[in-house]
Structure formats: structure tokens, C-alpha cells
Design a protein around this motif. Structure first.
Motif, PDB file in Angstrom:
ATOM      1  N   UNK A 112       0.832  -1.201   0.000  1.00 40.16           N
ATOM      2  CA  UNK A 112       0.000   0.000   0.000  1.00 40.16           C
ATOM      3  C   UNK A 112       0.869   1.254   0.000  1.00 40.16           C
ATOM      4  N   UNK A 113       1.968   1.223   0.720  1.00 38.08           N
ATOM      5  CA  UNK A 113       2.866   2.377   0.743  1.00 38.08           C
ATOM      6  C   UNK A 113       3.419   2.620  -0.658  1.00 38.08           C
ATOM      7  N   UNK A 114       3.755   1.537  -1.329  1.00 36.39           N
ATOM      8  CA  UNK A 114       4.282   1.671  -2.689  1.00 36.39           C
ATOM      9  C   UNK A 114       3.216   2.218  -3.639  1.00 36.39           C
ATOM     10  N   UNK A 115       1.965   1.778  -3.434  1.00 35.53           N
ATOM     11  CA  UNK A 115       0.881   2.244  -4.294  1.00 35.53           C
ATOM     12  C   UNK A 115       0.581   3.728  -4.094  1.00 35.53           C
ATOM     13  N   UNK A 116       1.066   4.290  -2.985  1.00 39.44           N
ATOM     14  CA  UNK A 116       0.885   5.731  -2.758  1.00 39.44           C
ATOM     15  C   UNK A 116       2.012   6.528  -3.414  1.00 39.44           C
ATOM     16  N   UNK A 117       2.920   5.845  -4.091  1.00 40.43           N
ATOM     17  CA  UNK A 117       3.953   6.547  -4.850  1.00 40.43           C
ATOM     18  C   UNK A 117       5.314   6.578  -4.185  1.00 40.43           C
TER      19      UNK A 117
END
Lengths: 234, 318
Positions: free
Chosen positions: B177-182
Motif C-alpha cells: 500500500x505504501x508503494x501504491x501511494x507513490x
């Protein structure tokens, strides 16, 4: 804006997406409907790059296939996962601020500010400095959507935002969706519940067995009981 | 009483040293979901590099340079080794780190041999800082306490007060999820791995002169490091601190107080056999606390796991 063509994806050996085609226009709300397990969430995960797909994902003229999730997010695709994934041990405010992309500041240069979020959802303001893992289900849903919006996406994919929420909160979610669209952000809404999707969407897609089986306006789906019976009703 | 204070201080030194290894290991575990068997090997590399550099330019440059070099080696191991193995699952990752531990030990023996290095504390710290009832407390140990506390405070500041710290904390629970936030999570992983190994190396440089710089030093500390993070709760920095101090004191006090099992058995109402050596339970009657000291941490681990399976302060399933 987002144009998906012939998208295939696998979980291990099982072929989940078997050639998915759809598109979302500028500022449009599009819903992806279907029963559990037909590949709606997998479609989102393939677009954000969490699982590696084959095919074409054209976002504003660039192919996203093969890029890393953080690169895809930085390009302007936002994703709100179904399980909400509130970061425990961090406050509501910190959760929201993590939505800001590297180099981005909460200084009014993007569509959304922290204040906007607090204005829309006073609960989040009241609980800004408590550990976000104690929020209610509805508050967590608002928080995840707002967190993704903080990164100023051009399109946002929202997976089952109303799941497990009380009717009053579902109504709030609907209002937020309209608010998002009114600021020019496209929405890909993944839903199982027809009511909210039919109300806010300009177009709907129905998925079955890893493919799109219907495309049309909510009105057209309304007038097509066979499709609903075969692919949607439980 | 004075002996008690000396033991408190000695236990503090051991505990804080342990913490410098455990804090990195526990963070790495939370992020990657895999235990790094080679973590203590980076501690050993720190000691050897620190020694080698000290022979040319003295102790202090070694204290700075060795952790930096080891940190870069650690980051490279994550980037070009673990990350590639990651997609095949946890078991290959475990085997990879296990192999790495063996490899580092062999490499160290190849270059430096099997005997202990003459790695000594710097001259300026070779004096007694103070003495308690005739027990001199070396300045070098005071220095170790300050270095370890400093490392802990810096780490705590970074994790709780900076943005990168928030991203790391979030990635401990939901890296995807952290990665999906950029956020570039793979790079953050590499950074945490590098910093974690560099911290182990700092521990190695400061422990080398006291505990000895020899090829067995990684194995000696390796198992106790795992015990510590399991007791503290995998992924918990505070848990690692509490457990490290607990084990530091446990080991120090067990070694210092010559309590006899016989006294305990008499105290609970048993009578000591006249001829202990001929008694069937002679091993039990002659047991002393320093003898059982080394197994106490393992005993503590079992007790903690029975009562709190997630460790003292751990939240996630182990």
C-alpha cells in the motif's frame, strides 16, 4: 485517459484476467461490477502493477505495463485497496500525509489539501491526532480514500468502498465520489452493490470469468435483466 | 550493593550492545518478513574492518569508516541478492542469508586467519572512569554506553519524527500500500537494510576490543540476537530495547552471583545428602547459577513464548 486492452494476469498458474478491455474518460465515473472472484480486484492490482500483467494499459498515452507500482502511482493513478490498510501506530493526520508523493507538499498546489479532507469529514479532524487503527470502519474507509486523494491522482481506482458500511455512511461515500469527479478526477469504481454504482456512474462494465461481459450506461443495464441475472444477482 | 551497581552497569553495556544488533534485525524482519541469519556476520565484519583500519589510521577513523563500508555491503546484498531471491519465497531467502553467514565467516578466515586480532581500545580511553568500592569501571565501557544510547536516540528520532521514518513505519505493516501511494519502497528496503547492517557494524567496532575479534564472534552472538528479538516481539523497536537490556542483566547477574542450587533446595525443605558426590542427584545438588547462566536467555524465551506468543511488545504473528 485510461485505456485497457487485452489485459491478462495470473495468480500462480491460474489465469485470472483473460483479455479485459475497457476505458475510462477524463472526469468520468465508471463502475466495474461483478460477483466475487471474477477478477475485478485483480484488474485494479494489475493496473497499479502489484501483479505483473500482459497486454496494454495506456494511461495518457503511455503504457504502464512493466512499470513499478510507485512509478505508476507517481504517473497519476491512485488506488484505494479493498482492505483499507490503515497504517497502525500512525495518527490519522500522519496517515493522510503519507498520501503525499515524494516531493509533493501540502501547500495548495494540488487539487486537495489536508484542510479539504478535514472539512469534508469532521470525524477525521476530531480524531486527527489519535492512532488511526482505532477509527470505525466508516472512518477508515474515508481515511483511505482521502489518503490516496492527498497524492493528487488524475484517476482513482476504488475497490468496494461501501463494503460492510451502514447505509448512512454509504451515502457519504457516494457524496465523496461526486465531489472527486467534480474536481476533474476520473473514477474507476469496483462494486458489488448495484445501487451506488448505478446512481453515480456514467458508464458501467460487468465482469464475468475474467472478461468484460457487458458495457453500457446504467440505464441500459437497468433494461437488461438477463445480464443482471446471469452475472450480478446472487 | 556496590557489586550490584557494577553489575547493573556491566549488564547495561551488554544489553545496549545487543540492542544495536537487534534493532536493525527486527526492522529488517518486519519489512521483509524474513530473518537475516547473516546479521551477526555484519557485526563481525564491522569488528574486522574496524581493526584493519585502526592499524593504519587509528581507532576513531575505523569507528566511522567501517560501519559505512559495511552499510554499503549490506545495501548491495539486499539489492543484488535478497531482492532477486525474494520472488522465490521465504525459504530460499532464509537459505540465502544462511549461506551468506557461512561465506562471510570463510572470507574472514581467509584474510585474517583463525586467531584473535590484537584489536585494542584507543589509548585515550584506557583509564578507569570511576570506581565503586574498589571495582574500577573502565572509561571504554562508559564510551560504549554513550555510543549505543546515541545510536538508539538517533534511530528513535528518525523513526518517529521524520517523514522517512513515517514511511518506514507504514511499510512495516503494508509495504504494498505504501508503494501504491507513490513511495519507492524497494529503495527504502535497501536503505533500512544498509542502515541496519551499519548499526551492527558499529556494535562490532566498539565490541571488538572488549569481547575479542575472532572468526567465531558472529556465531557466538548470532543465536542470542535471535532469542532477543523473539522475546521483545518481532518488529518492535521498544521490544528489542527491553529484551536486550533484560538479557544483558540476566547474563551479567547470573555470572556474578554464585548461588548454589543446594541452597535453593534446602530452602524449599529438602535435606542435603551427607555425601553429595555419591548421591543420585549429585549433578542437581552441585549446580550453580553461573553454570546455568548461558541457558537462561533461552529459558526466558520459552517462558515468554508460552505466555505471550507475540513477544513482550510485539504485535504481529511470529
Amino acid at each position: 485517459m485510461l485505456n485497457v486492452q487485452n489485459l491478462h494476469a495470473w495468480y500462480g498458474k491460474s489465469h485470472i484476467l483473460q483479455g479485459v478491455d475497457f476505458h475510462v474518460g477524463e472526469g468520468e465515473i465508471v463502475s466495474l461490477l461483478g460477483r466475487n472472484g471474477v477478477g475485478r480486484s485483480t484488474t485494479c492490482k494489475a493496473i497499479i502493477g502489484e501483479i505483473e500483467p500482459q497486454g496494454m494499459i495506456d494511461f495518457q498515452g503511455e503504457n504502464m505495463v512493466g512499470r513499478k507500482p510507485y512509478e505508476i502511482a507517481q504517473a497519476g493513478i491512485g488506488y484505494v485497496p479493498e482492505n483499507r490498510d490503515i497504517f497502525p501506530g500512525l495518527t490519522t493526520r500522519q496517515n493522510l500525509l503519507l498520501g503525499l508523493k515524494p516531493g509533493q507538499k501540502d501547500d495548495g498546489s494540488s487539487r486537495w489539501s489536508l484542510e479539504d479532507m478535514f472539512d469534508m469529514f469532521s470525524n477525521l479532524r476530531e480524531r486527527a491526532d489519535v492512532d488511526a487503527s482505532v477509527l470505525s470502519g466508516g472512518e477508515k474507509q474515508m481515511l483511505t480514500m482521502c489518503r490516496t486523494l492527498m497524492g493528487d491522482p488524475k484517476i482513482i481506482m476504488i475497490d468496494e468502498p461501501t463494503e460492510g458500511l451502514a447505509p448512512k455512511i454509504v451515502h457519504q461515500v457516494g457524496e465523496l465520489l461526486e465531489q472527486i469527479a467534480s474536481r476533474g478526477v476520473s473514477i474507476l469504481l469496483v462494486e458489488q452493490k448495484l445501487a451506488i454504482a448505478m446512481k453515480v456512474s456514467s458508464r458501467v462494465y460487468v465482469m464475468g470469468h475474467g472478461q468484460i461481459v457487458f458495457e453500457g450506461t446504467p440505464q441500459e443495464l437497468e433494461e437488461n435483466p438477463e445480464i443482471r441475472r446471469e452475472w450480478l444477482e446472487v | 550493593m556496590s557489586l550490584f551497581i557494577v553489575n547493573i552497569l556491566d549488564g547495561l553495556v551488554t544489553g545496549l550492545l545487543l540492542f544495536m544488533l537487534c534493532s536493525g534485525l527486527t526492522l529488517i524482519f518486519s519489512m521483509m518478513g524474513v530473518l537475516n541469519f547473516a546479521h551477526a556476520s555484519f557485526y563481525m565484519l564491522g569488528a574486522y574492518f574496524g581493526y584493519q583500519i585502526s592499524t593504519y589510521v587509528g581507532f576513531w577513523p575505523g569507528l566511522i569508516l567501517a560501519p559505512i563500508i559495511v552499510g554499503f555491503i549490506g545495501a548491495a546484498v539486499e539489492r543484488y541478492g535478497l531482492r532477486r531471491v525474494h520472488k522465490f519465497g521465504h525459504v530460499p531467502e532464509l537459505i540465502f542469508t544462511f549461506g551468506l553467514a557461512l561465506l562471510i565467516e570463510e572470507v574472514v578466515q581467509y584474510f585474517w586467519g583463525k586467531s584473535q586480532m590484537a584489536f585494542e581500545a584507543p589509548g585515550v580511553l584506557k583509564f578507569a572512569a570511576f570506581s565503586i568500592a574498589g571495582n574500577a569501571f573502565p572509561a571504554y565501557k562508559v564510551f560504549m554506553i554513550f555510543i549505543a544510547m546515541g545510536v538508539f536516540l538517533v534511530l528513535l528520532y528518525i523513526l518517529t519524527k521524520t517523514r522517512i521514518g513515517m514511511i518506514i513505519q507504514a511499510a512495516l505493516s503494508y509495504p504494498e500500500t505504501v508503494q501504491n501511494l507513490g513511495h519507492n519502497v524497494p529503495m527504502i528496503f535497501m536503505g533500512v537494510f544498509g542502515v541496519g547492517t551499519a548499526m551492527a557494524a558499529i556494535a562490532g567496532v566498539i565490541a571488538g576490543p572488549v569481547l575479542g575479534t575472532f572468526p567465531g564472534m558472529a556465531v557466538l552472538l548470532g543465536s542470542i540476537v535471535f532469542v532477543t528479538i523473539v522475546i521483545g516481539g518481532l518488529g518492535s523497536l521498544w521490544g528489542a530495547l527491553v529484551a536486550s537490556l533484560l538479557i544483558g542483566w540476566l547474563q551479567t547477574f547470573a555470572a556474578a552471583y554464585n548461588l548454589r542450587m543446594a541452597d535453593l533446595l534446602v530452602a524449599i525443605g529438602l535435606t542435603e545428602p551427607v555425601d553429595v558426590a555419591q548421591s543420585m542427584l549429585s549433578d542437581l545438588w552441585t549446580l550453580t547459577l553461573p553454570q546455568v547462566g548461558p541457558i537462561l536467555p533461552y529459558l526466558l524465551m520459552i517462558i515468554v513464548l508460552v505466555i505471550r506468543p507475540n513477544g513482550l511488545l510485539g504485535k504481529r504473528e511470529t
